[in-house]
Design an enzyme around this catalytic site. Structure first.
Site, PDB file in Angstrom:
ATOM      1  CG  ASP A   8      -1.666   1.239   1.420  1.00 35.50           C
ATOM      2  OD1 ASP A   8      -2.349   1.640   0.462  1.00 35.50           O
ATOM      3  OD2 ASP A   8      -1.595   1.853   2.510  1.00 35.50           O
ATOM      4  CG  ASP A  10      -2.010   7.417   0.359  1.00 33.07           C
ATOM      5  OD1 ASP A  10      -1.081   8.137  -0.046  1.00 33.07           O
ATOM      6  OD2 ASP A  10      -3.091   7.292  -0.244  1.00 33.07           O
TER       7      ASP A  10
HETATM    8  C1  BG6 Z   1      -5.956   5.601   0.057  1.00 35.77           C
HETATM    9  C2  BG6 Z   1      -6.039   6.384   1.343  1.00 35.77           C
HETATM   10  O1  BG6 Z   1      -4.638   5.192  -0.163  1.00 35.77           O
HETATM   11  O2  BG6 Z   1      -6.394   6.401  -1.052  1.00 35.77           O
HETATM   12  C3  BG6 Z   1      -7.450   6.925   1.530  1.00 35.77           C
HETATM   13  O3  BG6 Z   1      -5.691   5.546   2.441  1.00 35.77           O
HETATM   14  C4  BG6 Z   1      -7.857   7.738   0.305  1.00 35.77           C
HETATM   15  O4  BG6 Z   1      -7.492   7.705   2.714  1.00 35.77           O
HETATM   16  C5  BG6 Z   1      -7.729   6.873  -0.944  1.00 35.77           C
HETATM   17  O5  BG6 Z   1      -9.202   8.194   0.445  1.00 35.77           O
HETATM   18  C6  BG6 Z   1      -8.098   7.623  -2.224  1.00 35.77           C
HETATM   19  O6  BG6 Z   1      -7.150   8.637  -2.456  1.00 35.77           O
HETATM   20  P1  BG6 Z   1      -7.259   9.739  -3.589  1.00 35.77           P
HETATM   21  O7  BG6 Z   1      -5.852  10.300  -3.640  1.00 35.77           O
HETATM   22  O8  BG6 Z   1      -7.640   9.040  -4.866  1.00 35.77           O
HETATM   23  O9  BG6 Z   1      -8.275  10.723  -3.165  1.00 35.77           O
HETATM   24 MG    MG Z   2      -2.702   3.202   3.565  1.00 39.19          MG
END
Ligand code: BG6
Ligand code: MG
Length: 213
Positions: A8, A10
């Site tokens: 993963d 984030d």
């Molecule tokens: C995930 C995060 O990696 O991505 C979430 O943990 C986030 O919190 C999701 O909502 C979507 O991200 P993005 O950048 O497409 O808005």
């Molecule tokens: Mg994450």
């Protein structure tokens, strides 16, 4: 026998989980919707629109679909401003050691992230050429806890799910990995998840090289 590790992004490889929180908090404050770090925990691994739906559970008035799309776009604009400041220094402790150790052992590595901002983040932190495959929110219909993004990563790597280990900080991601027939290492917020195959406080504390041997 683990042949591939799917990370993963984030909150596992980079500090962007806090950027997500700050961007949602700014949007929620503007709308006078109560939002705090405990609600934020439920957003880990969850897509942008699904995250908004969770935040709106506390809203006192209904929003139209167009208003919801506008709120999600506004949050993303705040978020993109924040991730524009990322540098390789924002890679989390231990991440590069693990990535390099896996590469040295010939283990295939991929990204499996719900985020549509994955390509820009990888570029900002200098990892856009590091992974053998990248599966992200731009290529999937169902976000975690659905296993779609991890199954796509495995397919792009040419590996069977049973040969893959997922590294996750989200409970939704641990569930997604297990539902996909993969093993899961929980770190950070998922380091106490009893369902995870392995657990570690963070990547610096994880002996991933031992797990995949
Ligand atoms: C995930 C995060 O990696 O991505 C979430 O943990 C986030 O919190 C999701 O909502 C979507 O991200 P993005 O950048 O497409 O808005
Ligand atoms: Mg994450």
């Amino acid at each position: 026998m683990i042949q591939a590790v799917i990370f993963d992004l984030d909150g596992v490889l980079v500090t962007t989980d806090d950027c997500h929180y700050r961007a949602w908090k700014r949007m929620a404050d503007e709308e006078h919707i109560p939002f705090d770090r405990s609600i934020n925990e439920r957003l880990r691994g969850v897509s942008r629109m699904d995250s908004l739906a969770i935040i709106l559970e506390k809203a006192t008035k209904p929003y139209t679909e167009a208003e919801k799309a506008g709120m999600a776009a506004r949050k993303n604009a705040y978020y993109v401003d924040l991730i524009g400041l990322l540098t390789p220094k924002d890679i989390l402790p231990g991440a590069m050691d693990i990535v390099n150790a896996l590469k040295a052992r010939g283990i295939r590595i991929a990204i499996g992230s719900s985020s549509r901002n994955t390509p820009i983040i990888l570029q900002r932190i200098g990892l856009d050429k590091t992974f053998d495959a990248v599966a992200d929110g731009n290529q999937i219909t169902h976000s975690k806890p659905d296993p779609e993004v991890f199954l796509l990563a495995a397919r792009l790597l040419g590996c069977e799910p049973a040969e893959c280990l997922v590294v996750e900080d989200a409970d939704a991601g641990i569930e997604a990995a297990l539902r996909g027939g993969m093993k899961a290492l929980g770190v950070g917020s998922a380091s106490k998840n009893p369902l995870a195959t392995y657990r570690a406080e963070n990547l610096a504390a994880a002996n991933l090289a031992e797990i995949v041997q």
